[in-house]
Write an enzyme that holds these catalytic residues in place. Structure first.
Site, PDB file in Angstrom:
ATOM      1  N   SER B 142      29.011 -43.574 -20.897  1.00 43.92           N
ATOM      2  CA  SER B 142      28.561 -43.902 -19.546  1.00 43.92           C
ATOM      3  C   SER B 142      27.931 -45.304 -19.507  1.00 43.92           C
ATOM      4  O   SER B 142      28.582 -46.273 -19.924  1.00 43.92           O
ATOM      5  CB  SER B 142      27.606 -42.806 -19.063  1.00 43.92           C
ATOM      6  OG  SER B 142      27.444 -42.876 -17.667  1.00 43.92           O
ATOM      7  N   GLU B 237      36.445 -36.601 -13.645  1.00 46.06           N
ATOM      8  CA  GLU B 237      35.357 -37.577 -13.556  1.00 46.06           C
ATOM      9  C   GLU B 237      35.628 -38.581 -12.446  1.00 46.06           C
ATOM     10  O   GLU B 237      36.721 -39.159 -12.374  1.00 46.06           O
ATOM     11  CB  GLU B 237      35.277 -38.384 -14.860  1.00 46.06           C
ATOM     12  CG  GLU B 237      34.804 -37.629 -16.060  1.00 46.06           C
ATOM     13  CD  GLU B 237      34.205 -38.587 -17.083  1.00 46.06           C
ATOM     14  OE1 GLU B 237      33.478 -39.505 -16.707  1.00 46.06           O
ATOM     15  OE2 GLU B 237      34.494 -38.394 -18.272  1.00 46.06           O
ATOM     16  N   HIS B 267      32.101 -35.621 -17.097  1.00 43.06           N
ATOM     17  CA  HIS B 267      31.399 -36.801 -17.582  1.00 43.06           C
ATOM     18  C   HIS B 267      30.631 -36.523 -18.886  1.00 43.06           C
ATOM     19  O   HIS B 267      29.829 -35.591 -18.956  1.00 43.06           O
ATOM     20  CB  HIS B 267      30.441 -37.282 -16.498  1.00 43.06           C
ATOM     21  CG  HIS B 267      29.843 -38.616 -16.764  1.00 43.06           C
ATOM     22  ND1 HIS B 267      30.598 -39.764 -16.871  1.00 43.06           N
ATOM     23  CD2 HIS B 267      28.557 -39.008 -16.959  1.00 43.06           C
ATOM     24  CE1 HIS B 267      29.805 -40.794 -17.104  1.00 43.06           C
ATOM     25  NE2 HIS B 267      28.560 -40.363 -17.174  1.00 43.06           N
TER      26      HIS B 267
END
Lengths: 294, 294
Positions: B142, B237, B267
């Protein structure tokens, strides 16, 4: 090193003027594809796949009970068992299994759906040999990647068993030619240009065939339920976006998909694996992928 | 099976109301990330990376001479060594090497470029331990994927040695939020939505910082010379297109790039590898990739 090797392949490919006319093109791809012979330990055997010509191969130490079925590239208008023999046989070695190369009919003499019919005939022939679908991988390069996808889509539509996985090398997934890399990579791709693709598409899928039909351009197909797929493409290809967008479409549809972009590589580079380390590496990776799913 | 497992993680993630406020969010990600403890055979050691807090880990049988340096996710505003400990330590096991988790400063208290400064400090600390760059992989999920890319881009700009490879899990590469999947995957993503990302981006890179700056949104960076990169993303996602488009950008710039899209995954799913086979598999694939380049 790898740059020198790929430069040598580029030199080979451009050593003669670009051929014009179908028979000249077929002769040329056979020539440049068969410059380096098949390895000594590979056994080849001609096959009649219920009327479709084919060829079995097996490298020493490979498993005859599992099969990589392969469709060569050439824009649906050229390419042959001869042109892709080195690629197919070494892919089989990497996957440690038998291969079955399929000489489907070519356009313009045999436009769509002739190639699809032959691919299905070959698939059914293979299944009739008693090989379970889960022991079969299907793969192809360029137009052969397109044919790989559409064969599997036809099996899915019919509710039939699918191969365990798919391997697509430099696949041509969009015959509407809408990928940005057709422009952005035009200057660096030694083989594939938009005008040539237009000629191929017109021969293979002449009007009134709709090039947006998912059976012609599988980029636009609903891919839910498609088997695990490896896509390999070179960074110096006009078809880069055919690969990237297909990966995106498949992955978004819950398909297990791996996309590899290979720096400096050109269209269908594993054909020249005899003199190209990155060609051998790509086949090695494809073999690993296939073994993971079979 | 895999569907049941990911459904259980979804249930975990939505078992409490979505937290509001930075400290509540930090607490929540620490909670859901540390539900399952680190494996018994992992040795942890607190580290002071020239002022930046860090943590070493090593699983039994791993090589202490090679290091996976890791930046946790959390939108640059949350996430910690605790929240990602299970992910980092199992990634190290898969790569068979030591890991170094970096607790960089978080926004909004410490906006850009604080995290970049801390990442560089941690990198220099690691190099000063005598670890050659070729024995280091850098990875993150991320926002940690974003930080991984920008750290490497800063090293490239400075003409310094780069790590051997990069591993990006569900990376956030575009803080302008222009990826189509922010809309198309909004309904299936349990964690990441555009309004939340806007809040994070405003805290991390408040005006007048330009979110199109390649140091903020590395999707827009010139990536020529970037090291080999593995990108892993789930099909469910909103950040799917941050991964796909970064793969395309890197590959087009002659970077060796592999993109894996994992069906049904959400995610940063490798965080929950303790109870998620696809999390373990993703880490196994990441480990294989890293070992190939180190």
């Amino acid at each position: 090193m790898s740059q020198q090797e790929i430069d040598a392949i580029r030199t080979l490919l451009t050593s003669k003027p670009r051929p014009v006319g179908w028979s000249e093109r077929r002769q040329r791809i056979d020539e440049v594809g068969s410059v380096w012979p098949v390895a000594d330990d590979v056994r080849l055997e001609e096959a009649d796949l219920d009327g479709v010509p084919g060829e079995w191969s097996i490298a020493s130490g490979s498993d005859a009970a599992r099969v990589l079925m392969f469709f060569h590239g050439g824009g649906y208008c050229s390419g042959s068992i001869l042109s892709h023999r080195r690629m197919v046989t070494e892919a089989g070695r990497a996957a440690r299994m038998r291969t079955l190369a399929v000489a489907y009919r070519l356009a313009p003499e045999h436009p769509y759906p002739a190639a699809h019919e032959d691919a299905m005939t070959a698939w059914r022939f293979l299944r009739k040999q008693g090989i379970p679908a889960r022991n079969i991988a299907v793969g192809g390069d360029s137009a052969g990647g397109n044919l790989t996808i559409t064969l599997i889509n036809r099996l899915r539509s019919a509710g039939e068993e699918q191969p365990a996985c798919a391997w697509l090398a430099s696949p041509w997934t969009d015959l509407t030619m809408s990928g940005p890399s057709l422009e952005t990579k035009d200057a660096v791709d030694p083989l594939i240009h938009k005008a040539y693709l237009e000629e191929l598409a017109s021969a293979y899928a002449p009007a009134p065939v709709d090039r947006k039909d998912p059976l012609i351009s599988p980029l636009f197909a609903d891919l839910h339920g498609f088997p695990p797929t490896l896509i390999q493409v070179g960074s110096e290809e006009t078809l880069l976006d055919d690969a990237v967008r297909f990966a995106r479409a498949a992955g978004s549809a819950e398909v297990n998909v791996t996309l590899q972009i290979w720096p400096h590589m050109i269209h269908a580079w594993p054909m020249w694996n005899a003199k190209l380390e990155d060609g051998r590496q790509a086949l090695s990776q494809a073999g690993q992928f296939i073994r993971r799913w079979l």
